[in-house]
Design an enzyme around this catalytic site. Structure first.
Site, PDB file in Angstrom:
ATOM      1  N   GLY A  53      -1.944   7.387   8.907  1.00 52.89           N
ATOM      2  CA  GLY A  53      -1.959   8.349   7.810  1.00 52.89           C
ATOM      3  C   GLY A  53      -1.928   9.782   8.300  1.00 52.89           C
ATOM      4  N   CYS A 200      -6.219  -4.841   6.669  1.00 47.51           N
ATOM      5  CA  CYS A 200      -5.311  -5.989   6.742  1.00 47.51           C
ATOM      6  C   CYS A 200      -6.066  -7.301   6.518  1.00 47.51           C
ATOM      7  CB  CYS A 200      -4.572  -6.034   8.070  1.00 47.51           C
ATOM      8  SG  CYS A 200      -3.187  -7.200   7.997  1.00 47.51           S
ATOM      9  N   THR A 344      -3.924  -1.397   4.284  1.00 43.83           N
ATOM     10  CA  THR A 344      -2.853  -1.771   5.204  1.00 43.83           C
ATOM     11  C   THR A 344      -2.004  -0.552   5.547  1.00 43.83           C
ATOM     12  OG1 THR A 344      -1.168  -2.240   3.521  1.00 43.83           O
ATOM     13  CG2 THR A 344      -2.691  -4.037   4.073  1.00 43.83           C
ATOM     14  N   ALA A 346       1.185  -0.556   5.293  1.00 42.90           N
ATOM     15  CA  ALA A 346       2.179  -0.488   4.225  1.00 42.90           C
ATOM     16  C   ALA A 346       1.655   0.336   3.058  1.00 42.90           C
ATOM     17  CB  ALA A 346       2.540  -1.890   3.756  1.00 42.90           C
ATOM     18  N   CYS A 378       1.223  -7.301   2.823  1.00 38.51           N
ATOM     19  CA  CYS A 378       0.642  -8.060   3.915  1.00 38.51           C
ATOM     20  C   CYS A 378       1.615  -9.159   4.326  1.00 38.51           C
ATOM     21  CB  CYS A 378      -0.687  -8.680   3.486  1.00 38.51           C
ATOM     22  SG  CYS A 378      -1.516  -9.561   4.825  1.00 38.51           S
TER      23      CYS A 378
END
Length: 449
Positions: A53, A200, A344, A346, A378
């Site tokens: 991030g 995750c 996650t 993603a 995931c």
């Protein structure tokens, strides 16, 4: 994965174990000169954390306000692509391929402050670093990731010095997973899921499926009693994918023990102690020949009881805009936030696109309009060439990219996980050019109309 951790998946900070020599060598080749203390005492945009991030948002902010006006506070010399550690623990990838010097992923010209944040003072628009160094900001982005707490399990982390135990969640223990998997001959193989939020959430069982596949391949599967001991009451939080996983679990003769939380490891005796969350005070002791530990996790210490945190310690942001609920010039992204979605990499990708728009409007004294829908993903690795690609939103409803049934195991999705996503991570996400698959999803589904 805060930092795709991760996985996030955020950058893992050094711990009790030394890095492998090859990793130390790699770390020393940093392409970006770090400052032990801030070159300036004020930045227009200050980013806390150099994981997924933090690096992603610093790249985006550089294009917005100029590199010299952006700084990233991050003590770690090495940046890890942690989603790859599932495959490292399963022997399908090398640990070195998940690592790059932090300086090499830091956007060119952005100031890298090689220090730790010790306190946040949003009322005065400043943070404190080690050695009582104060840095002020106009806008603050908090991307500090999530902390691992092996020490909350009695007998850890010292238990990792014994054989037959590993964990894919730490750079120091992921290769121990592969060693334990290879050394397994017969008996109980136990895979755990803690009674805390995790990054995750699929990873604790991905390594279980890889282990099962490896033992089938090596001819000893019939000698393995595989157990998934999870503190949760379901195998996965989204019903569509949970149903698919339960079919696989049944086909492969895996035992699932719900509401079982690991509280102690007696590594010298190869015993794991679990509490039964449905029966307070009741514990069970299991002998193991292989144990994969997913540690308890929580907010970074610096956030606990800080003005930017909620009652639990997560950065308290609006779930649609990622703007702080109290401080309008403070923003959060990734694992350190209280966004009610799976933590996650993603999710960080999708959040980065929204946060970019949010900050742009705030800088113009306008109200944010772009809304994050909780998208997260995931890739559930179910074998050495199979993946179920789970994608879903805040409401735990599938939010799939491709016009196919993604609850089916697919070879194509495995190679996307193993090869395409790492490339996308290093070359697009960290450079601030990838905001998640929403545009792809839109094109895919428009093409069917």
């Amino acid at each position: 994965m805060s930092a795709i951790g991760v996985v996030s998946c955020s950058c893992l900070h050094p711990g009790a174990w030394l890095l492998k020599p090859r990793m130390q060598k790699m770390s020393s080749l940093g392409l970006h000169t770090a400052a032990r203390c801030a070159a300036k005492d004020y930045y227009e945009v200050l980013v806390l954390g150099g994981g997924t991030g933090g690096i992603t948002m610093s790249a985006r902010m550089k294009r917005k306000v100029g590199a010299g006006n952006v700084a990233v506070v991050e003590p770690s010399q090495t940046h890890y692509y942690q989603p790859l550690w599932t495959l490292v623990g399963g022997g399908a990838k090398q640990l070195a391929t998940s690592a790059r010097p932090t300086g090499s992923v830091m956007p060119k010209g952005v100031e890298w402050i090689k220090s730790r944040v010790t306190a946040l003072d949003p009322d005065k628009n400043c943070v404190w670093l080690e050695n009582d160094i104060k840095v002020s900001y106009k806008y603050l982005i908090i991307a500090l990731g999530i902390s691992l707490h092996y020490e909350k399990i009695k007998g850890l982390p010292e238990g990792f010095h014994h054989p037959k135990i590993g964990s894919n969640y730490s750079v120091h223990t992921v290769e121990k997973t592969w060693k334990a998997l290879q050394d397994f001959k017969e008996g109980n193989a136990i895979f755990t899921f803690p009674n805390t939020p995790v990054k995750c959430a699929g990873a604790p069982q991905k390594i279980m499926y890889l282990s099962e596949a490896y033992w089938r391949k090596t001819g000893i599967r019939s000698k393995a009693n595989i157990m998934f001991n999870t503190s949760l009451g379901v195998v996965f939080g989204v019903k569509k994918y949970a149903d698919a996983l339960l079919e696989i679990i049944k086909e492969r003769n895996i035992a699932v023990n719900y509401k079982h939380n690991l509280i102690e490891v007696r590594a010298d005796k190869q015993e794991a102690v679990f509490e039964n969350l449905d029966k307070p005070g009741v514990t069970e002791v299991h002998q193991y020949e292989m144990l994969h530990v997913t540690p308890p996790m929580g907010p970074p210490d610096v956030l606990l009881n800080s003005p930017v945190a909620d009652a639990v310690g997560w950065v308290d942001v609006d779930k649609e805009t990622l703007q702080h609920k109290k401080y309008p010039n403070v923003f959060g992204i990734g694992d350190c936030t209280n966004l009610p979605t799976s933590k996650t990499a993603a999710a960080v990708a999708a959040q980065s696109g929204v946060l970019d728009k949010t900050i742009s409007l705030v800088m113009k004294n306008q109200l944010p309009t772009k809304k994050y829908d909780g998208y997260t993903s995931c890739p559930l690795v179910t074998g050495y060439n199979k993946v179920i690609l789970a994608e879903f939103d805040y409401n735990a409803q599938p939010l799939e990219t491709f016009p196919i049934d993604q609850s089916k195991e697919r070879v194509t999705m495995y190679y996307m996980k193993a090869d395409m996503m790492p490339f996308l991570y290093w070359n697009a996400l960290l450079k601030g050019y990838w905001g998640g698959p929403a545009p792809v999803r839109k094109l895919m589904h428009l093409g069917l109309k």
